[in-house]
Design a protein around this motif. Structure first.
Motif, PDB file in Angstrom:
ATOM      1  N   ALA A   4       0.830  -1.276   0.026  1.00  0.00           N
ATOM      2  CA  ALA A   4      -0.066  -0.029   0.107  1.00  0.00           C
ATOM      3  C   ALA A   4       0.628   1.265  -0.004  1.00  0.00           C
ATOM      4  O   ALA A   4       0.380   2.043  -0.691  1.00  0.00           O
ATOM      5  CB  ALA A   4      -0.931  -0.021   1.244  1.00  0.00           C
ATOM      6  N   LYS A   5       1.948   1.171   0.734  1.00  0.00           N
ATOM      7  CA  LYS A   5       2.872   2.308   0.766  1.00  0.00           C
ATOM      8  C   LYS A   5       3.416   2.657  -0.582  1.00  0.00           C
ATOM      9  O   LYS A   5       3.515   3.575  -0.829  1.00  0.00           O
ATOM     10  CB  LYS A   5       4.055   1.930   1.866  1.00  0.00           C
ATOM     11  N   ILE A   6       4.046   1.403  -1.310  1.00  0.00           N
ATOM     12  CA  ILE A   6       4.643   1.675  -2.572  1.00  0.00           C
ATOM     13  C   ILE A   6       3.685   2.277  -3.718  1.00  0.00           C
ATOM     14  O   ILE A   6       4.056   3.186  -4.399  1.00  0.00           O
ATOM     15  CB  ILE A   6       5.048   0.254  -2.888  1.00  0.00           C
ATOM     16  N   VAL A   7       2.292   1.672  -3.617  1.00  0.00           N
ATOM     17  CA  VAL A   7       1.434   2.238  -4.715  1.00  0.00           C
ATOM     18  C   VAL A   7       0.775   3.652  -4.197  1.00  0.00           C
ATOM     19  O   VAL A   7      -0.368   3.918  -5.203  1.00  0.00           O
ATOM     20  CB  VAL A   7       0.322   0.997  -5.048  1.00  0.00           C
ATOM     21  N   ARG A   8       0.981   4.036  -3.023  1.00  0.00           N
ATOM     22  CA  ARG A   8       0.505   5.078  -2.611  1.00  0.00           C
ATOM     23  C   ARG A   8      -0.994   4.930  -2.610  1.00  0.00           C
ATOM     24  O   ARG A   8      -1.886   5.944  -2.911  1.00  0.00           O
ATOM     25  CB  ARG A   8       0.911   6.433  -3.265  1.00  0.00           C
ATOM     26  N   ARG A   9      -1.713   3.876  -1.844  1.00  0.00           N
ATOM     27  CA  ARG A   9      -3.066   3.913  -1.921  1.00  0.00           C
ATOM     28  C   ARG A   9      -3.414   3.199  -0.592  1.00  0.00           C
ATOM     29  O   ARG A   9      -2.703   2.511   0.217  1.00  0.00           O
ATOM     30  CB  ARG A   9      -3.696   2.779  -2.837  1.00  0.00           C
ATOM     31  N   PRO A  10      -4.836   3.685   0.008  1.00  0.00           N
ATOM     32  CA  PRO A  10      -5.069   3.091   1.369  1.00  0.00           C
ATOM     33  C   PRO A  10      -5.094   1.536   1.263  1.00  0.00           C
ATOM     34  O   PRO A  10      -5.594   1.160   0.691  1.00  0.00           O
ATOM     35  CB  PRO A  10      -6.313   3.817   1.821  1.00  0.00           C
ATOM     36  N   GLN A  11      -4.790   1.137   2.475  1.00  0.00           N
ATOM     37  CA  GLN A  11      -4.780  -0.215   2.664  1.00  0.00           C
ATOM     38  C   GLN A  11      -6.215  -0.961   2.548  1.00  0.00           C
ATOM     39  O   GLN A  11      -6.341  -2.254   1.980  1.00  0.00           O
ATOM     40  CB  GLN A  11      -3.945  -0.789   4.323  1.00  0.00           C
ATOM     41  N   ASN A  56       1.638   8.665 -12.358  1.00  0.00           N
ATOM     42  CA  ASN A  56       2.928   8.402 -13.123  1.00  0.00           C
ATOM     43  C   ASN A  56       3.929   7.487 -12.152  1.00  0.00           C
ATOM     44  O   ASN A  56       5.260   7.946 -12.202  1.00  0.00           O
ATOM     45  CB  ASN A  56       3.790   9.527 -13.809  1.00  0.00           C
ATOM     46  N   LEU A  57       3.383   6.925 -11.292  1.00  0.00           N
ATOM     47  CA  LEU A  57       4.393   5.904 -10.393  1.00  0.00           C
ATOM     48  C   LEU A  57       5.278   4.993 -11.307  1.00  0.00           C
ATOM     49  O   LEU A  57       4.842   4.410 -12.138  1.00  0.00           O
ATOM     50  CB  LEU A  57       3.673   5.031  -9.532  1.00  0.00           C
ATOM     51  N   SER A  58       6.459   5.091 -10.927  1.00  0.00           N
ATOM     52  CA  SER A  58       7.262   4.166 -11.999  1.00  0.00           C
ATOM     53  C   SER A  58       7.570   2.774 -11.024  1.00  0.00           C
ATOM     54  O   SER A  58       8.446   3.135  -9.987  1.00  0.00           O
ATOM     55  CB  SER A  58       8.587   5.025 -12.215  1.00  0.00           C
ATOM     56  N   LEU A  59       7.349   1.754 -11.337  1.00  0.00           N
ATOM     57  CA  LEU A  59       7.516   0.555 -10.561  1.00  0.00           C
ATOM     58  C   LEU A  59       8.375  -0.443 -11.414  1.00  0.00           C
ATOM     59  O   LEU A  59       8.201  -0.596 -12.480  1.00  0.00           O
ATOM     60  CB  LEU A  59       6.320   0.060 -10.285  1.00  0.00           C
TER      61      LEU A  59
END
Length: 340
Positions: A4-11, A56-59
């Protein structure tokens, strides 16, 4: 929690959902999913994606298979790395590199323009200086008036100084534009120095200066360009004469064999150079201090030209000095192949 922290979304919005739903925002697995690739190939897979719906998260997603005894995929180790900042940093570095490259190109262009200006002006100066110098010499030969002769001598010396400056500028410009081509000849240093001492004799005597050549007759021949090396000695002698006081003094030119080179030493009894400035005196347009320009004249190119010529002969040059105890300039020149 880490996902959740990586994709910046609530758990709570990710609980019970498939990873591709949380990452790609779709209801079916993406063709670029590394897990699918690993299941197909039974080999590690790596995928890098930019997700527009995640700002634009780069994973960077990687999967590693753990095989059972039947060589089938039993488990998959799956990792996700946030490369967003790293990618931004890389982009910033590329942008900075592009700006630095552009700045370097601009500097090189400015240097080229400056060199062209120096070359054009210097070459344009040569012809009128030669005409004026020759005309003064002809007038002196016919003139019988002492006062006029004195004025003509002053004019001749002024033109000689101007000619030396122009010669140095031409040498520098030719070096940077690639025009300067050295001729490699076998030279007897004793003959070269002796001729220069004779040419400088009158100028030195007018300043109560004695120039002495102490070149051994059995010194090995050197290899070099006679015109370029003549300019080296002219600049160094001019420099020594300029900085010897009104009471006069001495200049000694000596040389000795050192390994596969000849080391030349020119020592004067002039005002000397502070030790902390010995390295700087060979820099272009360098003056020891602001007052030296007005008191002694010149534009600070003589020693820079000397250094460039010596380096182009694959030699070394350095200075030793103490204030009020004169200065010694040393430089090396390669010995002729005939002598080895």
């Amino acid at each position: 929690k880490a996902f959740a922290k990586i994709v910046r979304r609530p758990q709570e919005k990710l609980k019970g959902k498939k990873c591709y739903q949380g990452i790609h925002g779709t209801d079916k697995a993406s063709y670029s999913c590394p897990i699918i690739e690993t299941l197909k190939t039974k080999k590690p897979a790596t995928i890098e994606v930019d997700e527009p719906h995640l700002n634009n998260l780069s994973l960077k997603m990687r999967s590693y298979p753990l095989l059972d005894n039947k060589n089938e995929v039993k488990w998959i180790i799956y990792s996700i790395t946030d490369r967003t900042q790293q990618k931004k940093d890389k982009k910033t570095i590329h942008e900075c590199q592009a700006k630095l490259k552009k700045a370097l190109e601009n500097l090189q262009e400015m240097k080229r323009v400056k060199t062209d200006i120096i070359a054009n002006i210097s070459h344009e100066f040569k012809t009128p200086i030669t005409i004026a110098s020759t005309s003064i010499e002809l007038v002196r030969d016919e003139n019988q008036d002492d006062e006029q002769d004195h004025l003509l001598i002053m004019a001749e010396r002024a033109l000689e100084r101007l000619n030396n400056i122009v010669e140095n500028l031409v040498t520098v410009a030719d070096k940077f534009t690639g025009v300067q081509k050295l001729r490699h000849e076998n030279l007897a240093l004793e003959e070269l120095v002796q001729g220069l001492c004779e040419n400088f004799e009158k100028k030195a005597l007018d300043r109560k200066i004695t120039i002495k050549s102490d070149i051994p007759s059995d010194l090995p021949k050197i290899i070099g360009d006679p015109e370029a090396l003549t300019q080296v000695f002219k600049n160094l002698l001019d420099n020594s004469i300029k900085f010897i006081g009104e009471d006069g003094g001495t200049i000694v030119i000596s040389a000795e064999k050192r390994g596969s080179a000849v080391c030349v030493k020119i020592t004067d009894s002039g005002m000397g150079v502070p030790k902390q400035k010995l390295e700087s005196i060979f820099a272009p347009f360098y003056q020891i201090d602001a007052t030296s320009t007005r008191k002694f004249g010149g534009i600070g190119m003589g020693l820079s030209v000397v250094k460039n010529i010596i380096l182009s002969h694959k030699g070394r040059i350095w200075a030793e000095s103490e204030i009020k105890r004169g200065c010694s300039i040393y430089f090396t020149l390669p010995i002729s192949d005939e002598e080895i």
